[in-house]
Design a protein around this motif. Structure first.
Motif, PDB file in Angstrom:
ATOM      1  N   LEU A  19       0.838  -1.198   0.000  1.00  0.00           N
ATOM      2  CA  LEU A  19       0.000   0.000   0.000  1.00  0.00           C
ATOM      3  C   LEU A  19       0.873   1.247   0.000  1.00  0.00           C
ATOM      4  O   LEU A  19       1.971   1.256   0.554  1.00  0.00           O
ATOM      5  N   GLU A  20       0.342   2.295  -0.605  1.00  0.00           N
ATOM      6  CA  GLU A  20       0.935   3.624  -0.490  1.00  0.00           C
ATOM      7  C   GLU A  20      -0.197   4.582  -0.184  1.00  0.00           C
ATOM      8  O   GLU A  20      -1.170   4.654  -0.959  1.00  0.00           O
ATOM      9  N   ASN A  21      -0.112   5.277   0.946  1.00  0.00           N
ATOM     10  CA  ASN A  21      -1.196   6.154   1.408  1.00  0.00           C
ATOM     11  C   ASN A  21      -2.518   5.396   1.472  1.00  0.00           C
ATOM     12  O   ASN A  21      -3.561   5.895   1.038  1.00  0.00           O
ATOM     13  N   ASN A  22      -2.459   4.168   1.981  1.00  0.00           N
ATOM     14  CA  ASN A  22      -3.613   3.270   2.133  1.00  0.00           C
ATOM     15  C   ASN A  22      -4.247   2.852   0.810  1.00  0.00           C
ATOM     16  O   ASN A  22      -5.366   2.335   0.805  1.00  0.00           O
ATOM     17  N   CYS A  23      -3.559   3.043  -0.300  1.00  0.00           N
ATOM     18  CA  CYS A  23      -4.055   2.596  -1.609  1.00  0.00           C
ATOM     19  C   CYS A  23      -3.190   1.422  -2.081  1.00  0.00           C
ATOM     20  O   CYS A  23      -1.960   1.508  -2.047  1.00  0.00           O
TER      21      CYS A  23
END
Length: 128
Positions: A19-23
């Motif tokens: 994930l990156e920034n919860n994405c």
């Protein structure tokens, strides 16, 4: 075969979503030689990545990379929350420690938001 083990050998396998920034941005599908990293499945991969763990515990002597572009699989569409026609980049990497293959990993990332790069050192100025 990619880990150079016999047919009846045990193999460790993990599938993780990065994930990156919860994405969700990447699916990691990794096979590990348990003879090289016997504690691998006891690691908490919410606090470290498989790559970080392996690099901290085993010297890497050789790496093989293959990069392809492709469409996502149905599982990747689900895990990454993507439509089926999204461009993907896949890095297939095998790593050795001495004569033994330690890991074979496929890292599938969303091609529209991800780039791949690397930096490698040579052995006394010799590129193999």
């Amino acid at each position: 075969q990619s880990l150079q083990l016999t047919v009846c050998s045990n193999i460790f396998h993990v599938v993780l979503v990065h994930l990156e920034n919860n994405c969700p941005i990447q699916v990691e599908d990794r096979y590990v030689n348990p003879n090289a990293a016997p504690e691998f499945l006891s690691v908490d991969f919410t606090t470290t990545t498989p790559s970080a763990y392996l690099l901290a515990h085993l010297p890497v002597s050789e790496v093989e990379h293959k990069i392809t572009s492709r469409q996502p699989t149905p599982l990747e569409c689900s895990l990454l929350e993507l439509p089926a026609n999204t461009p993907m980049l896949e890095l297939n990497r095998r790593s050795w420690s001495g004569r033994h293959v330690v890991t074979n990993v496929k890292l599938a990332a969303v091609g529209t938001v991800f780039s791949l790069g690397g930096r490698f050192k040579t052995n006394n100025g010799v590129w193999h």
